[in-house]
Design a protein around this motif. Structure first.
Motif, PDB file in Angstrom:
ATOM      1  N   THR A 152       0.829  -1.205   0.000  1.00 27.44           N
ATOM      2  CA  THR A 152       0.000   0.000   0.000  1.00 27.44           C
ATOM      3  C   THR A 152       0.865   1.257   0.000  1.00 27.44           C
ATOM      4  O   THR A 152       0.555   2.245  -0.692  1.00 27.44           O
ATOM      5  N   ALA A 155       2.117   1.779  -3.407  1.00 20.88           N
ATOM      6  CA  ALA A 155       1.059   2.307  -4.255  1.00 20.88           C
ATOM      7  C   ALA A 155       0.838   3.798  -3.997  1.00 20.88           C
ATOM      8  O   ALA A 155       0.580   4.572  -4.927  1.00 20.88           O
ATOM      9  N   ALA A 372       1.500   0.036 -10.941  1.00 28.86           N
ATOM     10  CA  ALA A 372       0.361   0.008 -10.018  1.00 28.86           C
ATOM     11  C   ALA A 372      -0.431  -1.291 -10.189  1.00 28.86           C
ATOM     12  O   ALA A 372      -0.928  -1.862  -9.209  1.00 28.86           O
ATOM     13  N   LEU A 375       1.342  -4.030  -8.344  1.00 29.12           N
ATOM     14  CA  LEU A 375       1.128  -3.930  -6.899  1.00 29.12           C
ATOM     15  C   LEU A 375      -0.273  -4.407  -6.515  1.00 29.12           C
ATOM     16  O   LEU A 375      -0.446  -5.101  -5.506  1.00 29.12           O
ATOM     17  N   ASP A 376      -1.269  -4.038  -7.306  1.00 32.46           N
ATOM     18  CA  ASP A 376      -2.641  -4.430  -7.007  1.00 32.46           C
ATOM     19  C   ASP A 376      -2.808  -5.946  -7.060  1.00 32.46           C
ATOM     20  O   ASP A 376      -3.433  -6.546  -6.175  1.00 32.46           O
TER      21      ASP A 376
END
Length: 397
Positions: A152, A155, A372, A375-376
């Motif tokens: 997080t 991100a 991103a 990461l998600d």
């Protein structure tokens, strides 16, 4: 009585409010960094659910011991005073008070004793297995929390990179406010896991162990022994309910030995017994319940059907767990392959030099979106890893 309750609640409420007033705010707490192992040790010691399960184990062990301590003779002490109302104005002397001491031996029904012993031992066993499950689940939650929190933050960093020069200041301020709110939420969650709210805990991400996928691949070929034991305990519980119903057909035989007064004092006269055979009284009673209305039989048949249904449900539960484990392993492996491709794509695109400002902005935007996206999806992979830890335990390199 209502007034007493109101006063008591008011007093307790005041104590709670004083406790709240003394509690430090999040901003006032010191920041303390700890390692993964320190966090695990703290959680195993202070987590409230773990502490509750230790209490459950202690209670189960006390119950198991009570089956044997109930065989210890009981000693009863009696005292009484009998005096006319007219004589109450006079001083009470020792001769006005009577004392008695007796011993009582209670022997539980022989037909019930083996079941009580087994049931008590099973209760202790189940409580200890539940503790192991909760400890494993707690490690899984800690792992998921740290990994997810780390992702997080990465991100958030990408979100800052996306902000252009226009309105940059207030957008950064809004992101920081969101970050602060999230920090407070995460702190509350972590404090609950650790069972400690004395500081703003920061677990060093580098100390979190890496998972040993080779061991998980071997383990996933079968169910974990702890999981199997928990499933077996559920089946055994239903079986014992059926057995308990059948025991109602057995005769009940109870015995107790009651002694006359070992010591007695009445009006200055002393007496007692030496516990020989002529002094002791043996009381026995036997009973047998006749199931003329077939209530016990109907209850037995209901529990027998429940036992057979439980065995059928167990087969589907085993299939569900094995399927779920296969899906988790496959999902994690597919993510690693996809992540490798995405990382190569990012590196490949970084090798191209944009010719115009528009191309530069487009390239920058696409780069941030790909990172991103990684990461998600990695957060979802962490959920799968946490599920494997919960199922098989932590296998680290």
């Amino acid at each position: 009585m209502s007034r007493q309750i109101d006063e008591r609640i008011e007093k307790d409420s005041k104590a709670i409010n004083e406790l709240v007033a003394k509690m430090p705010r999040w901003e006032e707490l010191p920041v303390r960094q700890i390692t993964w192992q320190q966090a695990v040790d703290m959680a195993m010691k202070d987590n409230q659910e773990i502490r509750n399960l230790h209490t459950t184990i202690d209670s189960a062990e006390r119950y198991a011991r009570s089956i044997y301590t109930d065989l210890i003779p009981g000693v009863n002490l009696y005292s009484s005073m009998s005096q006319s109302v007219k004589e109450l104005a006079n001083a009470v002397t020792p001769d006005d008070i009577s004392y008695n001491i007796n011993i009582l031996f209670n022997l539980p029904s022989i037909s019930q004793l083996p079941y009580r012993v087994y049931e008590a031992q099973a209760r202790v066993y189940a409580a200890k297995k539940n503790l192991e499950v909760k400890q494993r689940d707690l490690v899984s939650k800690l792992y998921k929390f740290i990994r997810t929190s780390e992702l997080t933050k990465k991100a958030d960093k990408l979100e800052r990179e996306k902000i252009g020069l226009e309105d940059r200041e207030w957008k950064l301020g809004a992101l920081q406010q969101t970050r602060d709110d999230l920090d407070r939420t995460e702190w509350a969650e972590l404090c609950t896991l650790l069972g400690n709210q004395e500081a703003r805990w920061l677990i060093i991400p580098e100390t979190v162990p890496n998972l040993d996928w080779n061991r998980y691949k071997k383990a996933c070929r079968h169910l974990d022994p702890l999981s199997v034991a928990v499933l077996a305990m559920g089946l055994e519980q239903v079986r014992m309910e059926r057995y308990q119903t059948l025991m109602q057909y057995l005769p009940q035989l109870n015995m107790n030995l009651y002694s006359p007064s070992l010591f007695s004092s009445t009006g200055g006269t002393y007496g007692g017994t030496f516990l020989n055979s002529s002094d002791m009284t043996l009381n026995t009673n036997a009973s047998l319940q006749l199931d003329t209305r077939l209530n016990i039989w109907n209850q037995y048949k209901t529990r027998e059907e429940a036992y057979e249904a439980k065995k059928r449900e167990l087969k589907f539960e085993l299939m569900r767990r094995l399927t779920r484990v296969d899906q988790l392993m496959r999902s994690c492996q597919e993510f690693e392959t996809w992540k490798s491709v995405m990382q190569k794509t990012v590196v490949h695109e970084a090798g191209f030099t944009p010719q115009t400002g528009a191309e530069f902005l487009e390239k920058r935007k696409r780069n941030i979106e790909m990172r991103a996206d990684v990461l998600d999806k990695e957060k979802k992979k962490v959920e799968g890893e946490a599920a494997l830890i919960s199922e098989y335990g932590l296998f680290s390199q």
